[in-house]
Design a protein around this motif. Structure first.
Motif, PDB file in Angstrom:
ATOM      1  N   LEU A  42       1.030  -1.039   0.060  1.00 19.52           N
ATOM      2  CA  LEU A  42      -0.141   0.456   0.125  1.00 19.52           C
ATOM      3  C   LEU A  42       0.875   1.119   0.113  1.00 19.52           C
ATOM      4  CD1 LEU A  42      -2.847   1.051   0.833  1.00 19.52           C
ATOM      5  CD2 LEU A  42      -2.901   1.065   3.118  1.00 19.52           C
ATOM      6  N   GLY A  43       2.195   1.183   0.894  1.00 17.27           N
ATOM      7  CA  GLY A  43       3.201   1.896   0.685  1.00 17.27           C
ATOM      8  C   GLY A  43       3.931   2.554  -0.510  1.00 17.27           C
ATOM      9  N   VAL A  44       3.462   1.359  -1.049  1.00 21.00           N
ATOM     10  CA  VAL A  44       4.713   1.833  -2.883  1.00 21.00           C
ATOM     11  C   VAL A  44       3.240   2.297  -3.289  1.00 21.00           C
ATOM     12  CG1 VAL A  44       5.674   0.447  -4.868  1.00 21.00           C
ATOM     13  CG2 VAL A  44       6.273  -0.105  -2.287  1.00 21.00           C
ATOM     14  N   SER A  45       2.247   1.616  -3.478  1.00 23.20           N
ATOM     15  CA  SER A  45       1.276   2.206  -4.418  1.00 23.20           C
ATOM     16  C   SER A  45       0.928   3.591  -3.969  1.00 23.20           C
ATOM     17  CB  SER A  45      -0.155   1.015  -4.046  1.00 23.20           C
ATOM     18  OG  SER A  45      -0.698   1.687  -3.175  1.00 23.20           O
ATOM     19  N   VAL A  46       0.987   3.939  -3.007  1.00 28.62           N
ATOM     20  CA  VAL A  46       1.011   5.577  -2.462  1.00 28.62           C
ATOM     21  C   VAL A  46       1.955   6.572  -2.720  1.00 28.62           C
ATOM     22  CG1 VAL A  46       0.937   7.539  -0.146  1.00 28.62           C
ATOM     23  CG2 VAL A  46      -1.166   5.209  -0.576  1.00 28.62           C
ATOM     24  N   GLY A  47       3.531   6.160  -2.550  1.00 30.62           N
ATOM     25  CA  GLY A  47       4.479   6.297  -3.725  1.00 30.62           C
ATOM     26  C   GLY A  47       4.466   6.560  -4.782  1.00 30.62           C
ATOM     27  N   ALA A  48       3.658   6.022  -5.722  1.00 33.56           N
ATOM     28  CA  ALA A  48       3.661   5.972  -6.856  1.00 33.56           C
ATOM     29  C   ALA A  48       2.566   6.883  -7.588  1.00 33.56           C
ATOM     30  CB  ALA A  48       3.205   5.110  -7.397  1.00 33.56           C
ATOM     31  N   ASN A  49       2.153   6.717  -6.244  1.00 32.16           N
ATOM     32  CA  ASN A  49       0.834   7.888  -7.511  1.00 32.16           C
ATOM     33  C   ASN A  49       1.244   9.283  -7.080  1.00 32.16           C
ATOM     34  OD1 ASN A  49      -1.349   9.235  -7.227  1.00 32.16           O
ATOM     35  ND2 ASN A  49      -2.499   8.123  -6.086  1.00 32.16           N
ATOM     36  N   ASP A  50       1.196  10.831  -8.020  1.00 26.16           N
ATOM     37  CA  ASP A  50       2.003  11.734  -8.312  1.00 26.16           C
ATOM     38  C   ASP A  50       1.329  12.962  -7.131  1.00 26.16           C
ATOM     39  OD1 ASP A  50       4.026  11.002  -9.829  1.00 26.16           O
ATOM     40  OD2 ASP A  50       3.450  10.921 -11.838  1.00 26.16           O
ATOM     41  N   ILE A  52      -1.182  12.125  -5.100  1.00 29.95           N
ATOM     42  CA  ILE A  52      -0.992  12.275  -3.533  1.00 29.95           C
ATOM     43  C   ILE A  52       0.721  12.266  -2.799  1.00 29.95           C
ATOM     44  CG2 ILE A  52      -0.487  10.393  -1.689  1.00 29.95           C
ATOM     45  CD1 ILE A  52      -2.916   8.380  -3.061  1.00 29.95           C
ATOM     46  N   VAL A  53       0.871  12.222  -3.800  1.00 27.31           N
ATOM     47  CA  VAL A  53       2.652  12.616  -3.399  1.00 27.31           C
ATOM     48  C   VAL A  53       2.843  14.301  -3.522  1.00 27.31           C
ATOM     49  CG1 VAL A  53       5.222  12.457  -4.156  1.00 27.31           C
ATOM     50  CG2 VAL A  53       3.979  10.760  -3.755  1.00 27.31           C
ATOM     51  N   SER A  54       2.074  14.904  -4.547  1.00 27.21           N
ATOM     52  CA  SER A  54       2.099  16.374  -4.560  1.00 27.21           C
ATOM     53  C   SER A  54       1.887  17.115  -3.744  1.00 27.21           C
ATOM     54  CB  SER A  54       1.802  16.674  -6.281  1.00 27.21           C
ATOM     55  OG  SER A  54       0.402  16.621  -6.176  1.00 27.21           O
ATOM     56  N   ASN A  55       0.161  16.558  -3.209  1.00 29.19           N
ATOM     57  CA  ASN A  55      -0.592  16.813  -2.384  1.00 29.19           C
ATOM     58  C   ASN A  55      -0.117  16.560  -0.706  1.00 29.19           C
ATOM     59  OD1 ASN A  55      -2.177  18.142  -3.905  1.00 29.19           O
ATOM     60  ND2 ASN A  55      -2.988  17.134  -4.743  1.00 29.19           N
ATOM     61  N   LEU A  56       1.281  16.086  -0.566  1.00 27.78           N
ATOM     62  CA  LEU A  56       1.362  14.928   0.636  1.00 27.78           C
ATOM     63  C   LEU A  56       1.497  16.375   2.150  1.00 27.78           C
ATOM     64  CD1 LEU A  56       1.386  12.505   1.822  1.00 27.78           C
ATOM     65  CD2 LEU A  56       4.044  12.379   1.158  1.00 27.78           C
ATOM     66  N   SER A  57       2.306  17.667   1.544  1.00 28.80           N
ATOM     67  CA  SER A  57       2.375  18.665   2.784  1.00 28.80           C
ATOM     68  C   SER A  57       0.912  18.979   3.168  1.00 28.80           C
ATOM     69  CB  SER A  57       2.814  20.097   2.841  1.00 28.80           C
ATOM     70  OG  SER A  57       2.308  20.524   1.111  1.00 28.80           O
ATOM     71  N   THR A  58      -0.494  18.948   1.936  1.00 30.20           N
ATOM     72  CA  THR A  58      -1.219  19.561   2.279  1.00 30.20           C
ATOM     73  C   THR A  58      -2.122  18.518   3.478  1.00 30.20           C
ATOM     74  OG1 THR A  58      -1.764  21.052   0.455  1.00 30.20           O
ATOM     75  CG2 THR A  58      -4.044  20.214   1.637  1.00 30.20           C
ATOM     76  N   LEU A  59      -2.092  17.186   2.769  1.00 28.57           N
ATOM     77  CA  LEU A  59      -2.345  15.875   3.035  1.00 28.57           C
ATOM     78  C   LEU A  59      -2.337  16.188   4.867  1.00 28.57           C
ATOM     79  CD1 LEU A  59      -2.745  13.140   0.102  1.00 28.57           C
ATOM     80  CD2 LEU A  59      -4.590  15.082   1.122  1.00 28.57           C
ATOM     81  N   GLY A  60      -0.378  15.955   4.420  1.00 25.12           N
ATOM     82  CA  GLY A  60       0.194  15.346   6.157  1.00 25.12           C
ATOM     83  C   GLY A  60      -0.327  16.707   7.553  1.00 25.12           C
ATOM     84  N   GLY A  61      -0.230  17.265   6.761  1.00 23.96           N
ATOM     85  CA  GLY A  61      -1.488  18.893   7.585  1.00 23.96           C
ATOM     86  C   GLY A  61      -2.643  18.447   8.612  1.00 23.96           C
ATOM     87  N   GLN A  62      -2.921  18.554   7.746  1.00 23.68           N
ATOM     88  CA  GLN A  62      -4.875  17.851   7.789  1.00 23.68           C
ATOM     89  C   GLN A  62      -4.714  16.631   8.260  1.00 23.68           C
ATOM     90  OE1 GLN A  62      -6.579  17.146   4.580  1.00 23.68           O
ATOM     91  NE2 GLN A  62      -7.193  19.437   3.746  1.00 23.68           N
ATOM     92  N   ALA A  63      -3.780  16.069   8.128  1.00 21.79           N
ATOM     93  CA  ALA A  63      -3.865  14.717   9.188  1.00 21.79           C
ATOM     94  C   ALA A  63      -3.284  15.122  10.577  1.00 21.79           C
ATOM     95  CB  ALA A  63      -3.130  13.405   9.118  1.00 21.79           C
ATOM     96  N   LEU A  64      -2.320  15.574  10.475  1.00 20.01           N
ATOM     97  CA  LEU A  64      -1.938  16.323  12.112  1.00 20.01           C
ATOM     98  C   LEU A  64      -3.061  16.813  12.889  1.00 20.01           C
ATOM     99  CD1 LEU A  64       0.260  16.960  14.029  1.00 20.01           C
ATOM    100  CD2 LEU A  64       0.961  18.277  12.412  1.00 20.01           C
ATOM    101  N   LEU A  65      -3.870  18.282  12.280  1.00 12.36           N
ATOM    102  CA  LEU A  65      -4.826  18.812  12.633  1.00 12.36           C
ATOM    103  C   LEU A  65      -5.623  17.158  13.333  1.00 12.36           C
ATOM    104  CD1 LEU A  65      -6.152  21.509  13.417  1.00 12.36           C
ATOM    105  CD2 LEU A  65      -7.211  21.469  11.728  1.00 12.36           C
ATOM    106  N   ILE A  66      -5.845  16.387  12.657  1.00 15.39           N
ATOM    107  CA  ILE A  66      -7.102  15.686  12.745  1.00 15.39           C
ATOM    108  C   ILE A  66      -6.936  14.263  13.789  1.00 15.39           C
ATOM    109  CG2 ILE A  66      -8.466  13.720  12.224  1.00 15.39           C
ATOM    110  CD1 ILE A  66      -8.960  15.033   9.903  1.00 15.39           C
ATOM    111  N   ALA A  67      -5.317  14.349  14.296  1.00 21.69           N
ATOM    112  CA  ALA A  67      -5.087  13.880  15.315  1.00 21.69           C
ATOM    113  C   ALA A  67      -4.669  14.198  16.500  1.00 21.69           C
ATOM    114  CB  ALA A  67      -3.285  13.135  14.858  1.00 21.69           C
ATOM    115  N   LEU A  68      -4.526  16.081  16.317  1.00 25.80           N
ATOM    116  CA  LEU A  68      -4.617  16.969  17.635  1.00 25.80           C
ATOM    117  C   LEU A  68      -5.557  17.253  18.429  1.00 25.80           C
ATOM    118  CD1 LEU A  68      -1.375  19.444  16.332  1.00 25.80           C
ATOM    119  CD2 LEU A  68      -1.425  17.422  18.504  1.00 25.80           C
ATOM    120  N   ALA A  69      -6.278  17.536  17.369  1.00 20.94           N
ATOM    121  CA  ALA A  69      -8.229  17.165  17.381  1.00 20.94           C
ATOM    122  C   ALA A  69      -8.216  16.039  18.905  1.00 20.94           C
ATOM    123  CB  ALA A  69      -9.114  17.461  16.191  1.00 20.94           C
TER     124      ALA A  69
END
Length: 92
Positions: A42-50, A52-69
């Protein structure tokens, strides 16, 4: 979605009925390795998806916000439960 949940509960029922079979008791370790392999793939397929990789900073920020909340909400709920149900009250 209901199909996946139904299959999962079906597996739980079959596992419960067949829990005394010795072979099924020894299959836990291979299942764990299979799950790890699936997570790696699954990680390989996510890493190969352009996209997802190009939006990783946005997705990571949202994930961090959800985790903190959710962590903050859990700590607050645990504190409230402790305060109202487990804390000893004074004799005043």
């Amino acid at each position: 979605m209901f199909t996946v949940i139904g299959i999962m509960f079906g597996g739980i029922a079959v596992g419960f009925l067949l829990r005394k079979i010795e072979f099924l008791q020894k299959i836990g370790k291979p299942i764990s390795y299979t799950i790890l392999l699936l997570l790696f793939l699954l990680g390989v397929s996510v890493g190969a998806n352009d996209a997802i990789v190009s939006n990783l900073s946005t997705l990571g920020g949202q994930a961090l916000l959800i985790a903190l909340a959710t962590t903050t909400g859990s700590v607050l709920a645990a504190w409230l439960v402790y305060r109202f149900f487990f804390k000893e009250r004074g004799n005043a």
